[in-house]
Design an enzyme around this catalytic site. Structure first.
Site, PDB file in Angstrom:
ATOM      1  N   LYS A 173      99.531 -38.686 -13.081  1.00 58.21           N
ATOM      2  CA  LYS A 173     100.922 -38.885 -12.636  1.00 58.21           C
ATOM      3  C   LYS A 173     100.681 -39.174 -11.157  1.00 58.21           C
ATOM      4  O   LYS A 173     100.394 -38.312 -10.573  1.00 58.21           O
ATOM      5  CB  LYS A 173     101.570 -37.505 -12.927  1.00 58.21           C
ATOM      6  CG  LYS A 173     103.042 -37.689 -12.488  1.00 58.21           C
ATOM      7  CD  LYS A 173     103.532 -36.401 -12.175  1.00 58.21           C
ATOM      8  CE  LYS A 173     103.550 -36.182 -10.241  1.00 58.21           C
ATOM      9  NZ  LYS A 173     104.618 -37.244  -9.793  1.00 58.21           N
ATOM     10  N   GLY A 204     107.027 -40.174 -12.917  1.00 57.52           N
ATOM     11  CA  GLY A 204     107.973 -39.149 -13.120  1.00 57.52           C
ATOM     12  C   GLY A 204     107.714 -38.149 -12.226  1.00 57.52           C
ATOM     13  O   GLY A 204     106.880 -38.363 -11.075  1.00 57.52           O
ATOM     14  N   GLY A 206     107.031 -34.115 -10.521  1.00 63.50           N
ATOM     15  CA  GLY A 206     106.317 -32.993 -10.533  1.00 63.50           C
ATOM     16  C   GLY A 206     106.805 -31.932 -11.480  1.00 63.50           C
ATOM     17  O   GLY A 206     105.969 -31.512 -12.301  1.00 63.50           O
ATOM     18  N   PRO A 207     107.821 -31.438 -11.328  1.00 66.18           N
ATOM     19  CA  PRO A 207     108.477 -30.579 -12.151  1.00 66.18           C
ATOM     20  C   PRO A 207     108.485 -30.657 -13.657  1.00 66.18           C
ATOM     21  O   PRO A 207     108.416 -29.784 -14.591  1.00 66.18           O
ATOM     22  CB  PRO A 207     109.762 -30.164 -11.483  1.00 66.18           C
ATOM     23  CG  PRO A 207     109.774 -30.618  -9.989  1.00 66.18           C
ATOM     24  CD  PRO A 207     108.881 -31.640 -10.108  1.00 66.18           C
ATOM     25  N   VAL A 209     106.882 -34.071 -15.202  1.00 61.82           N
ATOM     26  CA  VAL A 209     105.632 -34.667 -15.788  1.00 61.82           C
ATOM     27  C   VAL A 209     104.437 -34.028 -15.144  1.00 61.82           C
ATOM     28  O   VAL A 209     103.455 -33.464 -15.997  1.00 61.82           O
ATOM     29  CB  VAL A 209     105.595 -36.256 -15.286  1.00 61.82           C
ATOM     30  CG1 VAL A 209     104.389 -36.618 -15.534  1.00 61.82           C
ATOM     31  CG2 VAL A 209     106.806 -36.851 -15.982  1.00 61.82           C
ATOM     32  N   GLY A 210     104.271 -33.616 -13.748  1.00 61.05           N
ATOM     33  CA  GLY A 210     103.333 -32.813 -13.351  1.00 61.05           C
ATOM     34  C   GLY A 210     102.980 -31.731 -14.131  1.00 61.05           C
ATOM     35  O   GLY A 210     101.907 -31.174 -14.586  1.00 61.05           O
ATOM     36  N   GLU A 248      92.967 -30.208  -4.045  1.00 60.17           N
ATOM     37  CA  GLU A 248      92.895 -30.749  -2.468  1.00 60.17           C
ATOM     38  C   GLU A 248      94.271 -30.928  -1.869  1.00 60.17           C
ATOM     39  O   GLU A 248      94.879 -31.294  -2.188  1.00 60.17           O
ATOM     40  CB  GLU A 248      92.293 -32.127  -2.532  1.00 60.17           C
ATOM     41  CG  GLU A 248      91.679 -32.627  -1.026  1.00 60.17           C
ATOM     42  CD  GLU A 248      92.715 -33.052  -0.070  1.00 60.17           C
ATOM     43  OE1 GLU A 248      93.362 -32.397   0.697  1.00 60.17           O
ATOM     44  OE2 GLU A 248      93.189 -34.394  -0.188  1.00 60.17           O
ATOM     45  N   CYS A 282      96.223 -35.209   5.564  1.00 64.34           N
ATOM     46  CA  CYS A 282      95.800 -33.551   5.425  1.00 64.34           C
ATOM     47  C   CYS A 282      94.858 -33.329   6.232  1.00 64.34           C
ATOM     48  O   CYS A 282      94.852 -32.225   6.748  1.00 64.34           O
ATOM     49  CB  CYS A 282      95.485 -33.422   3.887  1.00 64.34           C
ATOM     50  SG  CYS A 282      94.197 -34.523   3.255  1.00 64.34           S
TER      51      CYS A 282
END
Length: 474
Positions: A173, A204, A206-207, A209-210, A248, A282
């Site tokens: 994803k 898609g 996160g809520p 497809v993830g 990560e 990051c």
């Protein structure tokens, strides 16, 4: 650099493009607000179809000799290199990386990391004898990969290349903010000879497809890169099926400038690494720790260095900081700048307000704060924008304590006399430390301590993440 045409793509499942059957998600150029592409808003059913495709071919792919798997990964590297300009153009349009940065970093890192994985295959210890035991490394199975928008192709390849080399198959994803280079990778992988179904893409949110990938009972491992908040949620969902989870996550890295440092070098590299990719990195060194009695001297250097960071159109090769990746991210970063002012930090460069002449894009003013308290919000929370906090310290022990006072532990830096700086680097609780500007090593292990995550990516350590270990006693 020509503007890309509208790129409408579908999922990639079992070696074929699967068109959207319902809602779609617009991909927006943050510099202009224009829609540059669309992808499907995938569903749990799309995920299930992709997982079944990955499961169906996984045993066949695992049985391919590792030398041939490595050859496929090498051909993927070659294919990405051949399409480097397409990658750079797409990423600049999707999330606003300045084109020079897109060409030098965004397009080259995936080539280098995949090439590196291909090279280590021959010497990797796939088997080992310990007494009467034969220890073997085996693929985990189906890997779910969930990736972010700041380095959209690099973060994908850092997971997909070692997972495939290890004999796994993958369901990806990609971020919905900058998803278009994922399709390019799918095309390159197919041309490289990867079997249909070994690499699948479901677009898609996160809520939806993830979470479907993280919770799917036929997904054996999740490799996630993104925010700490989202990573915690992935861990919770994946725990229901006791998957392996590699995370990560965020960072709030400290750049410790010791009294015996080359101040000019420390400041120049410090600003560069704080504002790399517009600060949307990051590992960004967003806390600059300086000797209290030399803060004013250092701040003069910081202001001069900061002034060289031009903000503007990311397609202009002179631009060093483009827009934030979206209007949402612009608002987030601007909110932190206002919070720093409200909490009493001293603005020495930039500050709140729009960038003159660029009011319509997702731009922020690169900002430097001085006299920042170590426990201030801007010194503790990941901002993900071009905001630098300069924090004075009284002695070395206090500098180390401040550097380690974050919930994160992903990266950092120390500048000083070589042996002295190395000794301080060993005291930092973080996954990577650059001493006096040591270059990033694409083959070294990459990952964090504390709430920056677990596991490691890149090189031999990154390959090991995607393998199970079996002991056979004889």
């Amino acid at each position: 650099m020509a503007a890309p045409t509208l790129n409408t793509t579908g999922h990639w499942i079992a070696g074929e493009t699967v068109a959207a059957t319902g809602e779609t998600i617009d991909v927006v150029n943050p510099a202009t607000g224009e829609v540059v592409g669309t992808v499907p808003a995938g569903t749990a059913e799309d995920v299930d179809r992709a997982v079944r495709a990955a499961r169906a071919v996984q045993r066949e792919w695992a049985d391919v000799d590792v030398a041939e798997r490595a050859a496929v990964v090498q051909r993927i590297s070659d294919g990405l290199k051949a399409r480097a300009e397409d990658v750079a153009t797409s990423i600049t349009a999707e999330m606003g990386s300045p084109v020079t940065f897109s060409r030098k970093v965004q397009a080259t890192m995936p080539v280098a990391s995949s090439r590196g994985f291909a090279k280590i295959a021959a010497d990797f210890p796939w088997t080992e004898e310990i007494g009467n035991s034969l220890v073997v490394k085996e693929p985990i199975g189906v890997v779910g990969a969930i990736t972010p928008w700041n380095y959209p192709l690099h973060q994908i390849v850092a997971k997909v290349a070692p997972a495939l080399l290890a004999g796994n198959t993958v369901v990806l994803k990609p971020t919905e903010i900058a998803p278009l280079t994922a399709q390019l990778l799918a095309e390159v992988a197919a041309e490289a000879g990867l079997p249909a179904g070994a690499f699948n893409i479901v677009h898609g949110t996160g809520p939806v497809v993830g979470e479907a990938i993280a919770g799917h009972p036929d997904v054996d491992m999740i490799s996630f890169t993104g925010s700490t908040r989202a990573g915690k949620r992935v861990s919770v969902v994946a725990a229901e099926t006791v998957k392996r989870v590699a995370l990560e996550l965020g960072g709030k890295s400290a750049n410790v400038i010791l009294p015996d440092a080359d101040l000019g070098k420390a400041v120049k590299l410090g600003i560069g690494n704080a504002w790399i990719n517009g600060g949307q990195t990051c590992t960004a060194w967003t806390r600059m720790l300086v000797p209290a009695d030399r803060q004013d001297e250092i701040l003069e250097m910081v202001e001069a260095a900061a002034a060289r960071y031009t903000v503007g159109d990311p397609t202009d090769e002179a631009t060093r900081i483009g827009p934030m990746s979206s209007q949402t991210q612009r608002q987030r970063v601007h909110g932190y700048i206002e919070r720093g002012v409200a909490d009493g930090a001293r603005v020495v460069f930039g500050g709140p307000g729009p960038v003159e002449g660029l009011e319509s894009g997702a731009y922020v003013r690169p900002t430097v704060f001085a006299d920042v308290a170590p426990d201030a919000v801007i010194a503790q929370e990941e901002i993900f924008g071009p905001v630098l906090s300069v924090i004075p310290y009284r002695d070395e022990d206090e500098a180390v304590a401040i550097a380690n006072s974050s919930v994160y532990g992903l990266s950092g830096a120390v500048f000083g006399e070589d042996d002295h700086a190395l000794a301080v680097a060993r005291r930092l609780r973080t996954g990577q430390v650059e001493v006096n500007g040591g270059a990033f090593n694409i083959m070294a292990p990459f990952g964090g301590y504390k709430q920056s995550g677990n596991g490691r990516e890149l090189g031999r350590y990154g390959l090991e993440e995607f393998l199970e270990t079996k002991a056979i006693q004889r």
